[in-house]
Enzyme design. Structure first.
Site, PDB file in Angstrom:
ATOM      1  N   LYS A  49       0.638  12.305   3.427  1.00 29.37           N
ATOM      2  CA  LYS A  49      -0.135  11.167   2.916  1.00 29.37           C
ATOM      3  C   LYS A  49      -1.206  11.608   1.935  1.00 29.37           C
ATOM      4  CE  LYS A  49       0.912   7.686   6.360  1.00 29.37           C
ATOM      5  NZ  LYS A  49       0.448   6.888   7.505  1.00 29.37           N
TER       6      LYS A  49
ATOM      7  N   ARG B 243       4.431  11.229  13.677  1.00 32.45           N
ATOM      8  CA  ARG B 243       5.498  10.715  12.805  1.00 32.45           C
ATOM      9  C   ARG B 243       5.498  11.547  11.533  1.00 32.45           C
ATOM     10  NH1 ARG B 243       5.709   7.145   8.511  1.00 32.45           N
ATOM     11  NH2 ARG B 243       7.559   5.839   8.391  1.00 32.45           N
TER      12      ARG B 243
HETATM   13  C1  8Y4 Z   1       3.923  10.211   1.052  1.00 34.69           C
HETATM   14  C2  8Y4 Z   1       4.721  10.018   2.126  1.00 34.69           C
HETATM   15  C3  8Y4 Z   1       2.928   9.322   0.787  1.00 34.69           C
HETATM   16  C4  8Y4 Z   1       4.547   8.912   2.942  1.00 34.69           C
HETATM   17  C5  8Y4 Z   1       2.739   8.222   1.603  1.00 34.69           C
HETATM   18  C6  8Y4 Z   1       3.559   8.024   2.686  1.00 34.69           C
HETATM   19  C7  8Y4 Z   1       2.880   4.992   9.339  1.00 34.69           C
HETATM   20  C8  8Y4 Z   1       3.932   4.183   9.783  1.00 34.69           C
HETATM   21  C9  8Y4 Z   1       4.110   4.511   7.651  1.00 34.69           C
HETATM   22  C10 8Y4 Z   1       1.915   5.421  10.297  1.00 34.69           C
HETATM   23  C11 8Y4 Z   1       3.168   4.214  11.946  1.00 34.69           C
HETATM   24  C12 8Y4 Z   1       3.839   6.581   4.653  1.00 34.69           C
HETATM   25  C13 8Y4 Z   1       5.874   3.051   8.712  1.00 34.69           C
HETATM   26  C14 8Y4 Z   1       3.514   5.186   5.018  1.00 34.69           C
HETATM   27  N1  8Y4 Z   1       3.021   5.195   7.999  1.00 34.69           N
HETATM   28  N2  8Y4 Z   1       4.083   3.795  11.067  1.00 34.69           N
HETATM   29  N3  8Y4 Z   1       4.691   3.885   8.714  1.00 34.69           N
HETATM   30  N4  8Y4 Z   1       2.111   5.001  11.581  1.00 34.69           N
HETATM   31  N5  8Y4 Z   1       3.265   3.862  13.230  1.00 34.69           N
HETATM   32  N6  8Y4 Z   1       3.345   6.896   3.424  1.00 34.69           N
HETATM   33  O1  8Y4 Z   1       0.924   6.107   9.983  1.00 34.69           O
HETATM   34  O2  8Y4 Z   1       4.487   7.302   5.347  1.00 34.69           O
HETATM   35  S1  8Y4 Z   1       4.754   4.389   6.052  1.00 34.69           S
END
Ligand code: 8Y4
Length: 278
Positions: A222, A257
């Site tokens: 993130k 996750r």
């Molecule tokens: C690079 C990679 C930049 C991924 C941003 C991202 C969470 C989640 C997401 C979380 C739960 C993400 C569906 C966002 N984040 N579910 N989901 N908790 N429970 N962004 O933190 O991965 S998606």
């Protein structure tokens, strides 16, 4: 909380577990047809399972900042064939990353054993759907909505506000007939939060864990990590992601996750071994 029943499969929470991320978006799998999409998803899921993922989180709607919403039918078309395939081919617990009642129902019917809802069952029909599905549900905190949430996140005390929100959602779920034992909670790193908010939430993760529901944490790749690394792009965030997952487990997370399952599983084993020593 020794173990959770996830639609017939038991999730052992006596030690921290890793949830692998499987994104089913057009840019990832779908161009090339349904067969290609199933094969590509199965290959990636099998790799995560073999690397030690206890859960695979299947998502068909991008919740990244600025992402556009997806229709129910579009999300069903992306996610249901993949869940059916993975359910038939792998003994791993499948989680469905969705906020839509109809997708929850169809996904659990197709073999999902957990619901991961970034809207914490606030969308129409979601509370009823989740109760009827009778699988564990992760309630995540988010300020605002994905399209605009990073525009200007504001809090008095971010930890108190997230705690208050999660307590309220736990209460609402219980009133709707969802047992407390089926709930997981998540502070929602990056969902309407600035770097300082994310760091504060991480440091005070034990206060979230004290609510008594297993805590799920998603920090993998993130932008908070990108910021800490001087604006490093997403491809360069592996080591920071593993460090953050390790810290989260040390501070009480039951599930992390992640994209990089193998590296995280090894790191979590180290943290878990130290944690369980008296
Ligand atoms: C690079 C990679 C930049 C991924 C941003 C991202 C969470 C989640 C997401 C979380 C739960 C993400 C569906 C966002 N984040 N579910 N989901 N908790 N429970 N962004 O933190 O991965 S998606």
């Amino acid at each position: 909380m020794p173990s959770l029943n996830c639609g017939g499969k038991l999730l052992d929470l006596s030690s921290p577990q890793v949830m692998g991320i499987l994104n089913i978006t057009p840019d990832s799998f779908s161009d090339g047809g349904v067969f290609f999409a199933r094969e590509a998803a199965l290959r990636q899921a099998r790799q995560m399972y073999e690397a030690g993922a206890a859960i695979i989180d299947v998502g068909g709607e991008s919740t990244r900042p600025g992402a556009r919403p997806v229709s129910v039918q579009e999300e069903l078309d992306r996610v249901i064939p993949i869940i059916e395939t993975l359910h038939a081919e792998l003994p791993v617990i499948l989680s469905v990353d969705t906020s839509k009642a109809e997708v929850m129902r169809e996904a659990v019917q197709a073999g999902a054993g957990m619901i991961n809802d970034v809207y914490a069952l606030r969308r129409e029909g979601a509370l009823d759907a989740a109760r009827e599905c009778d699988v564990p549900v992760c309630l995540m905190h988010m300020q605002g909505e994905p399209r605009t949430m990073q525009q200007e996140p504001r809090y008095g005390d971010v930890v108190q506000e997230v705690l208050q929100f999660l307590r309220q959602r736990i209460d609402t779920c219980r009133q709707a007939g969802i047992a407390r034992e089926k709930l997981l909670i998540d502070p929602g790193f990056g969902f309407g939060k600035r770097l300082q908010h994310n760091l504060q939430l991480m440091k005070q993760l034990p206060e979230l864990a004290a609510l008594g529901c297993p805590v799920l944490v998603g920090v993998s790749r993130k932008s908070m990590l990108g910021s800490l690394l001087g604006g490093r792009p997403v491809e360069g965030r592996l080591h920071a992601s593993v460090a953050a997952a390790t810290l989260a487990v040390w501070l009480g997370a039951a599930i992390v996750r992640v994209h990089d399952v193998g590296a995280t599983v090894d790191a979590v084993k180290v943290a878990a071994a130290v944690k369980q020593i008296d």
